[in-house]
Write a protein that holds these residues in place. Structure first.
Motif: not given
Length: 259
Positions: A196-207, A209-222
């Motif tokens: 939960g802390d990680a998600l708060a700190e990632l707010e504003g980063t292009p990406g 949350r795609v799963h209960r336990s995963w956050w993915v950066a948009g530019p990383a998706v192939v």
């Protein structure tokens, strides 16, 4: 040991002191019986907790019951000798033999398992302290509507937590039991942080949350692929990340998955 866990352990010790199993009700006075069970139950749990803390980095991928069970079996070893000492002090039993010690170890294991597994599940799923490292309860419940990917609002605070050797391009963040696994283009490593802390700190980063336990950066998706009835995102490093149904709409809206 969290105060709530200690209170529960003392409650179990008091219950054992009241019913007096293993012949302690008849052989010991009330004061001796309560001192015996409160002391040994507390000592047992402390030793199991220490073992669990030492083992956790090595067994974090195992089911929670297996982690707690293994810690109980190992933590029961020193407690067996403590029980033998208490028995000799209070009940003056017979001469200790390997067979009697083995029987004592079996009795201690029963109590250790009965304590460790339920308490660890409660600690992980219900009673996890809010300011400790990531645990199962730190995985934030899936919302009805997932956030959508946004433009970069500023420097990513979360990257300050990442080891210097991995501070490349952030690809994904994965919750793993009491830790987070951070994936970058330079590799991956575990850090101690609440999801939960990680998600708060990632707010504003292009990406996203795609799963209960995963956050993915948009530019990383192939690309996105189908595996049976689920969608999987393939990242630039080859990592395959599952997309849960709760986040499927947000992933489609971000253009990562075709209609």
């Amino acid at each position: 040991m969290p105060a709530r866990n200690l209170a529960m352990v003392l409650a179990v010790g008091a219950l054992l002191g009241r019913i007096g199993p293993f012949g302690t009700f008849a052989d010991l006075t009330t004061a001796e019986r309560f001192a015996y069970w409160l002391g040994l139950t507390t000592a047992l749990w402390v030793q199991v907790a220490v073992v669990l803390y030492a083992l956790r980095p090595r067994v974090r991928h195992q089911p929670l019951w297996m982690q707690a069970g293994l810690a109980a079996l190992l933590g029961a070893v020193p407690t067996t000798f403590e029980v033998a000492w208490a028995e000799a002090l209070l009940r003056l039993g017979g001469v200790l033999t390997p067979l009697s010690m083995l029987k004592t170890y079996g009795d201690v294991c029963l109590i250790a398992l009965a304590l460790a597994i339920p308490l660890e599940y409660l600690r992980g799923h219900v009673l996890w302290p809010e300011r400790t490292g990531a645990g199962p309860a730190d995985v934030v419940p899936e919302p009805e509507q997932a956030p959508v990917a946004g433009a970069m609002a500023g420097p990513c605070r979360f990257l300050e937590r990442v080891p210097a050797k991995l501070r490349g391009t952030l690809l994904a963040v994965q919750a793993e039991d009491h830790y987070l696994r951070v994936h970058t283009d330079l590799g991956s490593d575990l850090i101690l942080c609440r999801f939960g802390d990680a998600l708060a700190e990632l707010e504003g980063t292009p990406g996203l949350r795609v799963h209960r336990s995963w956050w993915v950066a948009g530019p990383a998706v192939v690309r996105a692929e189908r595996e049976g009835d689920r969608t999987v995102l393939v990242l630039s490093n080859g990592l395959r990340v599952p997309v849960s149904r709760s986040y499927g709409l947000a992933v489609r809206d971000a253009g990562w998955v075709g209609e």
